[in-house]
Design a protein around this motif. Structure first.
Motif, mmCIF file in Angstrom:
data_model
loop_
_atom_site.group_PDB
_atom_site.id
_atom_site.type_symbol
_atom_site.label_atom_id
_atom_site.label_comp_id
_atom_site.label_asym_id
_atom_site.label_seq_id
_atom_site.Cartn_x
_atom_site.Cartn_y
_atom_site.Cartn_z
ATOM 1 N N HIS A 184 29.399 5.623 -0.298
ATOM 2 C CA HIS A 184 29.782 5.294 -1.681
ATOM 3 C C HIS A 184 29.544 6.531 -2.539
ATOM 4 O O HIS A 184 28.475 7.147 -2.474
ATOM 5 C CB HIS A 184 28.938 4.110 -2.172
ATOM 6 N N ASP A 185 30.536 6.912 -3.362
ATOM 7 C CA ASP A 185 30.425 8.203 -4.069
ATOM 8 C C ASP A 185 30.480 8.094 -5.591
ATOM 9 O O ASP A 185 30.836 9.043 -6.270
ATOM 10 C CB ASP A 185 31.489 9.170 -3.569
ATOM 11 N N SER A 186 30.095 6.938 -6.128
ATOM 12 C CA SER A 186 30.122 6.776 -7.585
ATOM 13 C C SER A 186 28.740 6.617 -8.185
ATOM 14 O O SER A 186 28.580 6.000 -9.232
ATOM 15 C CB SER A 186 30.984 5.563 -7.953
ATOM 16 N N GLY A 187 27.719 7.156 -7.531
ATOM 17 C CA GLY A 187 26.374 7.116 -8.086
ATOM 18 C C GLY A 187 25.595 5.879 -7.692
ATOM 19 O O GLY A 187 26.002 5.117 -6.808
ATOM 20 N N PHE A 188 24.457 5.655 -8.358
ATOM 21 C CA PHE A 188 23.487 4.641 -7.969
ATOM 22 C C PHE A 188 23.032 3.793 -9.152
ATOM 23 O O PHE A 188 23.087 4.219 -10.288
ATOM 24 C CB PHE A 188 22.247 5.322 -7.358
ATOM 25 N N SER A 189 22.552 2.611 -8.832
ATOM 26 C CA SER A 189 21.826 1.787 -9.791
ATOM 27 C C SER A 189 20.365 2.208 -9.720
ATOM 28 O O SER A 189 19.959 2.889 -8.786
ATOM 29 C CB SER A 189 21.952 0.309 -9.427
ATOM 30 N N VAL A 190 19.565 1.797 -10.698
ATOM 31 C CA VAL A 190 18.172 2.223 -10.777
ATOM 32 C C VAL A 190 17.252 1.012 -10.862
ATOM 33 O O VAL A 190 17.567 0.034 -11.539
ATOM 34 C CB VAL A 190 17.954 3.113 -12.026
ATOM 35 N N SER A 191 16.108 1.098 -10.179
ATOM 36 C CA SER A 191 15.048 0.111 -10.360
ATOM 37 C C SER A 191 13.735 0.875 -10.563
ATOM 38 O O SER A 191 13.639 2.063 -10.256
ATOM 39 C CB SER A 191 14.950 -0.844 -9.171
ATOM 40 N N LEU A 192 12.759 0.179 -11.111
ATOM 41 C CA LEU A 192 11.445 0.783 -11.355
ATOM 42 C C LEU A 192 10.406 0.062 -10.514
ATOM 43 O O LEU A 192 10.383 -1.161 -10.470
ATOM 44 C CB LEU A 192 11.070 0.689 -12.829
ATOM 45 N N GLN A 193 9.539 0.833 -9.882
ATOM 46 C CA GLN A 193 8.447 0.296 -9.078
ATOM 47 C C GLN A 193 7.147 0.693 -9.784
ATOM 48 O O GLN A 193 6.822 1.876 -9.872
ATOM 49 C CB GLN A 193 8.530 0.894 -7.672
ATOM 50 N N HIS A 194 6.431 -0.296 -10.312
ATOM 51 C CA HIS A 194 5.227 -0.008 -11.085
ATOM 52 C C HIS A 194 4.159 0.677 -10.242
ATOM 53 O O HIS A 194 3.945 0.320 -9.088
ATOM 54 C CB HIS A 194 4.664 -1.285 -11.712
ATOM 55 N N LEU A 195 3.511 1.661 -10.849
ATOM 56 C CA LEU A 195 2.415 2.422 -10.256
ATOM 57 C C LEU A 195 1.190 2.257 -11.155
ATOM 58 O O LEU A 195 1.311 1.804 -12.290
ATOM 59 C CB LEU A 195 2.790 3.907 -10.170
ATOM 60 N N PRO A 196 0.017 2.674 -10.688
ATOM 61 C CA PRO A 196 -1.168 2.620 -11.556
ATOM 62 C C PRO A 196 -1.010 3.521 -12.789
ATOM 63 O O PRO A 196 -0.176 4.420 -12.814
ATOM 64 C CB PRO A 196 -2.290 3.140 -10.653
ATOM 65 N N ALA A 197 -1.845 3.257 -13.772
ATOM 66 C CA ALA A 197 -1.960 4.093 -14.978
ATOM 67 C C ALA A 197 -0.655 4.147 -15.788
ATOM 68 O O ALA A 197 -0.251 5.209 -16.261
ATOM 69 C CB ALA A 197 -2.428 5.504 -14.621
ATOM 70 N N LEU A 198 0.002 2.998 -15.938
ATOM 71 C CA LEU A 198 1.209 2.897 -16.765
ATOM 72 C C LEU A 198 2.283 3.914 -16.390
ATOM 73 O O LEU A 198 2.870 4.584 -17.234
ATOM 74 C CB LEU A 198 0.861 3.004 -18.251
ATOM 75 N N ARG A 199 2.533 4.020 -15.116
ATOM 76 C CA ARG A 199 3.605 4.872 -14.595
ATOM 77 C C ARG A 199 4.513 4.017 -13.728
ATOM 78 O O ARG A 199 4.144 2.932 -13.304
ATOM 79 C CB ARG A 199 3.044 6.050 -13.803
ATOM 80 N N ALA A 200 5.708 4.512 -13.466
ATOM 81 C CA ALA A 200 6.641 3.814 -12.577
ATOM 82 C C ALA A 200 7.420 4.831 -11.759
ATOM 83 O O ALA A 200 7.721 5.929 -12.232
ATOM 84 C CB ALA A 200 7.602 2.944 -13.366
ATOM 85 N N ARG A 201 7.714 4.459 -10.537
ATOM 86 C CA ARG A 201 8.551 5.273 -9.651
ATOM 87 C C ARG A 201 9.990 4.809 -9.836
ATOM 88 O O ARG A 201 10.270 3.609 -9.902
ATOM 89 C CB ARG A 201 8.131 5.087 -8.206
#
Length: 64
Positions: free
Chosen positions: A24-41
């Protein structure tokens, strides 16, 4: 298409727009995975095949 349970690590060089799993060549959707200390991957999800990719990007979730 269901989203994959597996998250594949991938290194972004110049651009990461094409899914290495299905092409697939039209890019990606995004999700967030919570990390410690109010950060997200940031996890990229292929909208075509549901493959998930960890490109080693994180964001700060705190308000300035």
């Amino acid at each position: 298409m269901p989203v994959s349970e597996t998250i594949k690590k991938i290194e972004v060089k110049d651009e990461f727009r094409v899914c290495p799993v299905c092409g697939h060549d039209s890019g990606f959707s995004v999700s967030l995975q919570h990390l410690p200390a109010l950060r997200a991957r940031i996890i990229l999800i292929c909208p075509e095949c549901g493959a998930r990719f960890d490109v080693d990007w994180t964001i700060d979730l705190q308000n300035p």
